[in-house]
Write an enzyme that holds these catalytic residues in place. Sequence first.
Site, PDB file in Angstrom:
ATOM      1  N   CYS A  38     -13.438 -23.264  -9.706  1.00 26.76           N
ATOM      2  CA  CYS A  38     -12.868 -21.914 -11.067  1.00 26.76           C
ATOM      3  C   CYS A  38     -11.859 -22.579 -11.738  1.00 26.76           C
ATOM      4  CB  CYS A  38     -12.020 -21.030  -9.904  1.00 26.76           C
ATOM      5  SG  CYS A  38     -10.878 -20.088 -11.052  1.00 26.76           S
ATOM      6  N   CYS A  41      -8.312 -21.274 -12.510  1.00 27.84           N
ATOM      7  CA  CYS A  41      -7.339 -21.656 -10.875  1.00 27.84           C
ATOM      8  C   CYS A  41      -6.570 -22.943 -10.742  1.00 27.84           C
ATOM      9  CB  CYS A  41      -8.291 -21.811  -9.681  1.00 27.84           C
ATOM     10  SG  CYS A  41      -8.950 -19.729  -9.039  1.00 27.84           S
TER      11      CYS A  41
END
Length: 117
Positions: A38, A41
């Site tokens: 991600c 993230c």
Amino acid sequence: MTTADVSGEVLAITDETFRAEVLERPGPVLVDFWAQWCPPCHMIAPVLAQLAAERAGELTIRKINNDENPLTGREYQVMSLPTLILFRDGRPVRTIVGARPKARLVAELDDAMGPRQ
């Protein structure tokens, strides 16, 4: 000063340690649900590290890899990453989905936590 983590670090937790590290910890705990794949993230991780250092003693920050620990994410209905959930005395009080600039994240957390001591 609460009994929040004074180390100023964002420590990794698991499904097995979630109860002790979040639900049983007094004071506010921000949990970062993330995954290796991600990109947002990874963008928010340094912001959370800064917050952990700046708010040591008043806010505990933990991270949990949602792919490796699916039970906790499922229990809290995490559908997108990153998802940040602020817990206060074991109860979720605010959910923030997606990466944010530091100023906006701080404003959202301060709103959820109330006035700083």
